[in-house]
Design a protein around this motif. Structure first.
Motif, PDB file in Angstrom:
ATOM      1  N   VAL A  66      23.760   0.096  25.031  1.00 40.32           N
ATOM      2  CA  VAL A  66      23.419   1.021  23.948  1.00 40.32           C
ATOM      3  C   VAL A  66      24.069   0.441  22.698  1.00 40.32           C
ATOM      4  N   ASN A  67      23.242  -0.091  21.806  1.00 37.54           N
ATOM      5  CA  ASN A  67      23.799  -0.756  20.621  1.00 37.54           C
ATOM      6  C   ASN A  67      24.143   0.289  19.558  1.00 37.54           C
ATOM      7  N   LYS A 108      22.638  -1.251  15.873  1.00 38.81           N
ATOM      8  CA  LYS A 108      21.220  -1.568  15.712  1.00 38.81           C
ATOM      9  C   LYS A 108      20.379  -0.290  15.632  1.00 38.81           C
ATOM     10  N   ASP A 109      19.248  -0.381  14.929  1.00 31.43           N
ATOM     11  CA  ASP A 109      18.305   0.752  14.805  1.00 31.43           C
ATOM     12  C   ASP A 109      19.001   2.012  14.283  1.00 31.43           C
ATOM     13  N   GLN A 139      21.651   3.236  18.421  1.00 29.08           N
ATOM     14  CA  GLN A 139      20.783   3.675  19.526  1.00 29.08           C
ATOM     15  C   GLN A 139      21.329   4.918  20.236  1.00 29.08           C
ATOM     16  N   GLN A 140      22.630   5.204  20.029  1.00 30.27           N
ATOM     17  CA  GLN A 140      23.216   6.400  20.646  1.00 30.27           C
ATOM     18  C   GLN A 140      22.633   7.688  20.054  1.00 30.27           C
ATOM     19  N   TYR A 163      28.463  -0.243  25.459  1.00 30.22           N
ATOM     20  CA  TYR A 163      28.308  -1.168  24.332  1.00 30.22           C
ATOM     21  C   TYR A 163      29.418  -2.189  24.488  1.00 30.22           C
ATOM     22  N   SER A 204      19.412   8.203  19.571  1.00 26.47           N
ATOM     23  CA  SER A 204      18.043   8.422  20.039  1.00 26.47           C
ATOM     24  C   SER A 204      17.973   9.724  20.842  1.00 26.47           C
TER      25      SER A 204
END
Length: 218
Positions: free
Chosen positions: A39-40, A43-44, A47-48, A14, A50
């Motif tokens: 890997v943001n 965001k979302d 993302q780490q 990141y 996921s």
């Protein structure tokens, strides 16, 4: 050589992560080309978190490095591996005392300062997060400034760039982001300035990454 061993390393990073930055500097210094997968961490919902990334690094943190058929996490473990398989230029001095000092300073930052003010901790602090981060960095830098007055030459330990320097620069960037007054830390400031002039530190800088937002680009 197996296909896995011959494949280009992949760094999961990141742009603003200081731990990722340490590894980017090491790769740059050692002239190891790699592919970067952003890997943001924001965001979302991060993302780490996921399932895909958790399978890669169960700690759900960056950096992670796929290299030589294995996946490594934890920046200092990654840097130590790179040091063992790509010994030039060296990031750990030959002299055992200096090497211990390098590891001491790297641990001081990587264990004693950075984890206390990283994203996951600051989220828990709510409105007090800036004050908390400033306090963690300030107490750590007070000790570090004293240590460096005994160990420093041009860089953290003597006149060779070492793993300690790879930890120092990203931590100073964090301090500046959290508006820490750097006035009381002339040694830290001086070393940081010299290091930022080196090409490996420039190309690995958060302002020059593929995932750097346009407004933060250098």
């Amino acid at each position: 050589m197996s296909a896995a061993a011959a494949a280009k390393p992949i760094l999961y990073s990141y742009f603003r992560s200081s731990c990722s930055w340490r590894v980017r500097i090491a790769l740059a210094l050692k002239g190891i080309s790699y592919d970067l997968v952003p890997v943001n961490l924001i965001k979302d919902g991060g993302q780490q978190f996921s399932a895909e990334f958790k399978a890669l690094n169960p700690m759900q943190q960056v950096p992670a490095l796929k290299i030589d058929g294995i996946t490594l996490s934890q920046s200092l473990a990654i840097i130590n591996y790179l040091e063992e398989v790509h010994p030039n230029p060296r990031l750990l001095p030959q002299d055992p005392k200096k090497r211990a000092q390098v590891r001491m300073i790297a641990d001081h930052i990587a264990s004693g300062i950075q984890p206390l003010q990283n994203l996951s901790v600051l989220k828990q602090m709510g409105e007090k997060k800036i004050e908390w981060a400033q306090n963690c960095i300030t107490s750590g830098f007070q000790a570090l400034e004293q240590i460096l007055q005994h160990t420093a030459g041009r860089y953290c330990v003597g006149d060779e760039v070492s793993m300690a320097d790879l930890c120092l620069v990203p931590q100073v960037a964090n301090a500046e982001r959290f508006k820490v007054d750097m006035g009381p830390y002339p040694t830290i400031t001086r070393i940081n300035k010299v290091l930022l002039e080196l090409e490996a530190f420039k190309i690995s800088h958060p302002s020059r990454q593929p995932d750097t937002p346009a407004e933060l680009r250098a």
